[in-house]
Design a protein around this motif. Structure first.
Motif, PDB file in Angstrom:
ATOM      1  N   GLU A 166      44.429  47.275  26.761  1.00 56.81           N
ATOM      2  CA  GLU A 166      45.509  47.351  27.722  1.00 56.81           C
ATOM      3  C   GLU A 166      45.313  46.360  28.863  1.00 56.81           C
ATOM      4  N   LYS A 167      46.399  45.954  29.458  1.00 54.14           N
ATOM      5  CA  LYS A 167      46.369  45.069  30.612  1.00 54.14           C
ATOM      6  C   LYS A 167      46.889  45.842  31.828  1.00 54.14           C
ATOM      7  N   PRO A 168      46.416  45.519  33.041  1.00 52.75           N
ATOM      8  CA  PRO A 168      45.373  44.525  33.309  1.00 52.75           C
ATOM      9  C   PRO A 168      43.974  45.072  33.044  1.00 52.75           C
ATOM     10  N   ASN A 169      43.100  44.208  32.588  1.00 52.26           N
ATOM     11  CA  ASN A 169      41.725  44.571  32.273  1.00 52.26           C
ATOM     12  C   ASN A 169      40.853  44.232  33.488  1.00 52.26           C
ATOM     13  N   VAL A 170      40.874  45.110  34.485  1.00 52.10           N
ATOM     14  CA  VAL A 170      40.231  44.823  35.771  1.00 52.10           C
ATOM     15  C   VAL A 170      38.896  45.566  35.847  1.00 52.10           C
ATOM     16  N   TRP A 171      37.826  44.795  36.018  1.00 49.73           N
ATOM     17  CA  TRP A 171      36.502  45.368  36.159  1.00 49.73           C
ATOM     18  C   TRP A 171      36.208  45.616  37.639  1.00 49.73           C
ATOM     19  N   PRO A 172      35.305  46.544  37.928  1.00 43.95           N
ATOM     20  CA  PRO A 172      34.917  46.757  39.334  1.00 43.95           C
ATOM     21  C   PRO A 172      34.388  45.469  39.966  1.00 43.95           C
ATOM     22  N   ASP A 173      34.574  45.340  41.277  1.00 44.58           N
ATOM     23  CA  ASP A 173      34.197  44.107  41.968  1.00 44.58           C
ATOM     24  C   ASP A 173      32.720  43.778  41.836  1.00 44.58           C
ATOM     25  N   ILE A 174      31.910  44.783  41.548  1.00 43.63           N
ATOM     26  CA  ILE A 174      30.470  44.551  41.478  1.00 43.63           C
ATOM     27  C   ILE A 174      30.089  43.687  40.272  1.00 43.63           C
ATOM     28  N   PHE A 175      30.977  43.652  39.269  1.00 41.22           N
ATOM     29  CA  PHE A 175      30.697  42.894  38.047  1.00 41.22           C
ATOM     30  C   PHE A 175      31.533  41.614  38.003  1.00 41.22           C
ATOM     31  N   ASP A 176      30.990  40.618  37.337  1.00 41.71           N
ATOM     32  CA  ASP A 176      31.723  39.389  37.045  1.00 41.71           C
ATOM     33  C   ASP A 176      31.857  39.299  35.528  1.00 41.71           C
ATOM     34  N   PRO A 177      32.984  39.769  34.969  1.00 44.65           N
ATOM     35  CA  PRO A 177      33.110  39.840  33.500  1.00 44.65           C
ATOM     36  C   PRO A 177      33.133  38.479  32.822  1.00 44.65           C
ATOM     37  N   SER A 178      33.271  37.399  33.582  1.00 42.75           N
ATOM     38  CA  SER A 178      33.263  36.067  32.971  1.00 42.75           C
ATOM     39  C   SER A 178      31.851  35.633  32.579  1.00 42.75           C
ATOM     40  N   LYS A 179      30.835  36.279  33.131  1.00 46.09           N
ATOM     41  CA  LYS A 179      29.445  35.934  32.830  1.00 46.09           C
ATOM     42  C   LYS A 179      28.946  36.759  31.649  1.00 46.09           C
ATOM     43  N   ARG A 180      28.060  36.158  30.876  1.00 44.41           N
ATOM     44  CA  ARG A 180      27.474  36.869  29.742  1.00 44.41           C
ATOM     45  C   ARG A 180      26.288  37.731  30.163  1.00 44.41           C
ATOM     46  N   HIS A 181      25.681  37.392  31.282  1.00 47.60           N
ATOM     47  CA  HIS A 181      24.508  38.137  31.727  1.00 47.60           C
ATOM     48  C   HIS A 181      24.486  38.158  33.248  1.00 47.60           C
ATOM     49  N   GLN A 182      24.276  39.347  33.797  1.00 46.10           N
ATOM     50  CA  GLN A 182      24.306  39.484  35.250  1.00 46.10           C
ATOM     51  C   GLN A 182      23.369  40.615  35.667  1.00 46.10           C
ATOM     52  N   ILE A 183      22.542  40.369  36.692  1.00 40.60           N
ATOM     53  CA  ILE A 183      21.652  41.391  37.239  1.00 40.60           C
ATOM     54  C   ILE A 183      22.052  41.636  38.688  1.00 40.60           C
ATOM     55  N   ILE A 184      22.326  42.896  38.995  1.00 37.28           N
ATOM     56  CA  ILE A 184      22.787  43.277  40.330  1.00 37.28           C
ATOM     57  C   ILE A 184      21.744  44.197  40.943  1.00 37.28           C
ATOM     58  N   LYS A 185      21.140  43.798  42.039  1.00 44.45           N
ATOM     59  CA  LYS A 185      20.132  44.602  42.718  1.00 44.45           C
ATOM     60  C   LYS A 185      20.795  45.486  43.769  1.00 44.45           C
ATOM     61  N   LEU A 186      20.489  46.776  43.691  1.00 45.55           N
ATOM     62  CA  LEU A 186      21.032  47.755  44.627  1.00 45.55           C
ATOM     63  C   LEU A 186      19.882  48.419  45.379  1.00 45.55           C
ATOM     64  N   ASP A 187      20.234  49.209  46.391  1.00 42.27           N
ATOM     65  CA  ASP A 187      19.205  49.895  47.167  1.00 42.27           C
ATOM     66  C   ASP A 187      18.452  50.924  46.336  1.00 42.27           C
ATOM     67  N   ASP A 188      19.135  51.559  45.394  1.00 42.85           N
ATOM     68  CA  ASP A 188      18.512  52.622  44.606  1.00 42.85           C
ATOM     69  C   ASP A 188      18.276  52.216  43.155  1.00 42.85           C
ATOM     70  N   GLY A 189      18.183  50.923  42.883  1.00 42.94           N
ATOM     71  CA  GLY A 189      17.895  50.469  41.529  1.00 42.94           C
ATOM     72  C   GLY A 189      18.612  49.160  41.226  1.00 42.94           C
ATOM     73  N   ILE A 190      18.678  48.818  39.953  1.00 43.49           N
ATOM     74  CA  ILE A 190      19.372  47.603  39.540  1.00 43.49           C
ATOM     75  C   ILE A 190      20.336  47.926  38.410  1.00 43.49           C
ATOM     76  N   LEU A 191      21.389  47.109  38.304  1.00 42.52           N
ATOM     77  CA  LEU A 191      22.339  47.186  37.200  1.00 42.52           C
ATOM     78  C   LEU A 191      22.297  45.856  36.455  1.00 42.52           C
ATOM     79  N   ARG A 192      22.311  45.970  35.146  1.00 39.38           N
ATOM     80  CA  ARG A 192      22.302  44.772  34.315  1.00 39.38           C
ATOM     81  C   ARG A 192      23.549  44.771  33.442  1.00 39.38           C
TER      82      ARG A 192
END
Length: 409
Positions: free
Chosen positions: A44-70
Motif C-alpha cells: 500500500e501507498k504511501p510506504n512511510v517509515w518512521p523518521d528514525i530509519f532511512d529506508p533507502s540504505k541497505r544497512h543502518q545502525i542507530i545508537k540510542l540511550d537504552d541500546g542500538i537499532l540495526r
C-alpha cells in the motif's frame, strides 16, 4: 610506491561495500537481550517509515540511550535488530510497530554469562532443544515456539572472549531463525496449487490415452487439449517459480548456518540441527517434489504433443498419398478418354473429308479413271491430314487458354 590510476568498474564500489555489509555487532555486554524482527513491506501507498530509519540504505545502525537499532534491507524483507541490556522500551516497540510492514518471523536472544542458568522462567514446561555451540562452554537453548512478544526465544549461556565473538554467534542464530521460517513461505502456496496440479495430471493422462485413436479429428482435439494443459501448467510454474527458488536458497543458508554453529549434543536433549532437519527437511522435500511434478507433467505433455503431431502428419501424408493416387488414376483416365476422343475425331473428320472428295469427283468430268479408285487413293491422305490438324489443335489449346486467362486478368 604509487599505484597506477585505472578506471574502475561502475559496480566495484557496490561490490566492495557488499563484502563488508551487515557485519556482526560488537556486543560488549555479557548480559544482554537481542530482539530481531523480519518484516515484509506492504504494497500500500504511501510506504512511510518512521523518521528514525532511512529506508533507502541497505544497512543502518542507530545508537540510542537504552541500546542500538540495526536496520538491514534484504532481497525480499527488512530486518530490524535491537541490542540492549534489557527488554526494549515501549518507545522502541512503538517505533517497530509503526513500520509499514508485516512481520514474517522474529527471534529473541537472551545472553547470560552464567554457565548454568534456570530457564524455567523463559520456557516454562516446554520441550527444549539445543547444545554446546561455537565456543567451549557456550550453550544455546530454545523451544522453537513463539512467545507472547511474537518472537522465538533463544537462551545463550557461557563466556566469550570479546564482543565480536558474541556478535558472531548472535548473527548466526538470527539468520538461522529468520531463514528457517521464511523458507517455509512456499509451503502454503504449493499446497494450494497441488489440487490444480492433480487435476491437470488427470487431464493429461486422459488426453494422452486419446492419442491411440488414429483419427485426424480426434488427434486435433487431443493436441488442443494438451496445449491447454501445458498453458495451465505454465501458469502454475509462473506463480510458484520464484518462491520455490527462494525456499531452496534459504534452505541452503539454514544448512550453512547449522554447519557454522558446530553444535555438540548436550546430554539427551535434541540438537538444533536435529529439530530443524526433522521439521524443515520434509517441508522442503514437499516443495521440491512439487517443482519436479510440474517439470515432469510439462515434459510429458510436450512429448505427447510431439507424438500427436507426428501421428497427425502421418495421417495427413497417407491422405495426401491416397489423393495423389486418385488424381493419377483420373489423369490416366482422362488421357485414355482424350486419346479415344482424338481417334474418333480423326475418324469423323476423315469420313466427312472423303465424303467431300466423293461429291467433288461427281461434279468433275470423266478423266478415264473410276471415281472409286480416286476416293480409295484419297483415303490415307485425308486421314493423315486429319491426324496432323487434330494434334496441332490439341497442342494449341493450353496456349489459347493461358492467353484468355491473361486477358481476363
Amino acid at each position: 610506491m604509487n599505484s597506477p590510476i585505472i578506471e574502475q568498474h561502475s559496480d566495484w564500489a557496490a561490490i566492495e561495500a557488499e563484502s563488508h555489509s551487515r557485519p556482526p555487532l560488537d556486543i560488549d555486554l555479557s548480559n544482554a537481550q537481542v530482539w530481531c524482527w523480519s518484516l515484509q513491506e506492504r504494497d500500500e501507498k504511501p510506504n512511510v517509515w518512521p523518521d528514525i530509519f532511512d529506508p533507502s540504505k541497505r544497512h543502518q545502525i542507530i545508537k540510542l540511550d537504552d541500546g542500538i537499532l540495526r536496520f538491514e534491507r534484504h532481497t525480499e524483507f527488512v530486518s530490524i535488530t535491537y541490542v540492549g541490556k534489557s527488554v526494549p522500551s515501549s518507545r522502541i516497540l512503538d517505533v517497530i510497530g509503526s513500520c509499514p510492514a508485516r512481520q514474517l518471523s522474529g527471534i529473541k536472544i537472551i545472553l547470560s554469562s552464567k554457565p548454568k542458568s534456570d530457564v524455567t522462567h523463559i520456557f516454562g514446561e516446554q520441550r527444549l532443544f539445543g547444545g554446546n555451540i561455537f565456543f567451549d562452554g557456550v550453550v544455546v537453548t530454545t523451544s522453537f515456539r513463539t512467545d507472547d512478544d511474537g518472537l522465538v526465544p533463544y537462551f545463550v549461556t557461557g563466556e566469550f572472549d570479546d564482543g565480536f565473538g558474541r556478535g558472531r554467534l548472535v548473527k548466526r542464530l538470527i539468520d538461522l531463525e529468520i531463514y528457517r521460517i521464511i523458507s517455509l513461505l512456499t509451503l502454503p502456496l504449493v499446497r494450494n496449487a497441488s489440487k490444480s496440479l492433480q487435476e491437470l495430471e488427470r487431464r493429461a493422462e486422459k488426453a494422452i490415452l486419446g492419442l491411440s485413436v488414429a483419427d485426424r479429428i480426434a488427434l486435433g482435439n487431443s493436441i488442443e487439449s494438451l496445449a491447454g494443459i501445458l498453458a495451465d501448467v505454465g501458469a502454475i510454474q509462473s506463480r510458484t517459480r520464484y518462491r520455490i527458488a527462494a525456499s531452496n536458497a534459504y534452505y541452503d543458508i539454514v544448512n550453512a548456518r547449522l554447519d557454522s554453529l558446530k553444535e555438540v549434543p548436550l546430554g539427551q536433549r535434541q540438537t538444533l540441527r536435529g529439530f530443524i532437519e526433522h521439521r524443515l527437511a520434509p517441508a522442503i522435500a514437499t516443495i521440491q517434489a512439487f517443482d519436479r511434478r510440474t517439470e515432469q507433467i510439462s515434459g510429458t505433455v510436450r512429448s505427447a504433443m510431439e507424438l500427436a503431431r507426428t501421428q497427425l502428419e502421418q495421417i495427413l501424408q497417407a491422405q495426401n498419398q491416397r489423393l495423389l493416387t486418385s488424381m493419377e488414376r483420373r489423369a490416366r483416365q482422362q488421357i485414355h478418354l482424350a486419346q479415344a476422343v482424338e481417334g474418333l475425331s480423326v475418324a469423323a473428320i476423315s469420313y466427312y473429308g472423303i465424303g467431300l472428295v466423293s461429291y467433288v469427283l461427281k461434279g468433275l468430268p470423266d478423266f478415264g479413271v473410276e471415281d472409286t479408285s480416286i476416293v480409295a487413293l484419297a483415303v490415307p491422305v485425308v486421314i493423315l491430314i486429319s491426324v496432323i490438324f487434330t494434334r496441332r489443335a490439341r497442342r494449341h489449346i493450353p496456349k489459347i487458354a493461358m492467353e484468355n486467362s491473361i486477358l481476363k486478368e
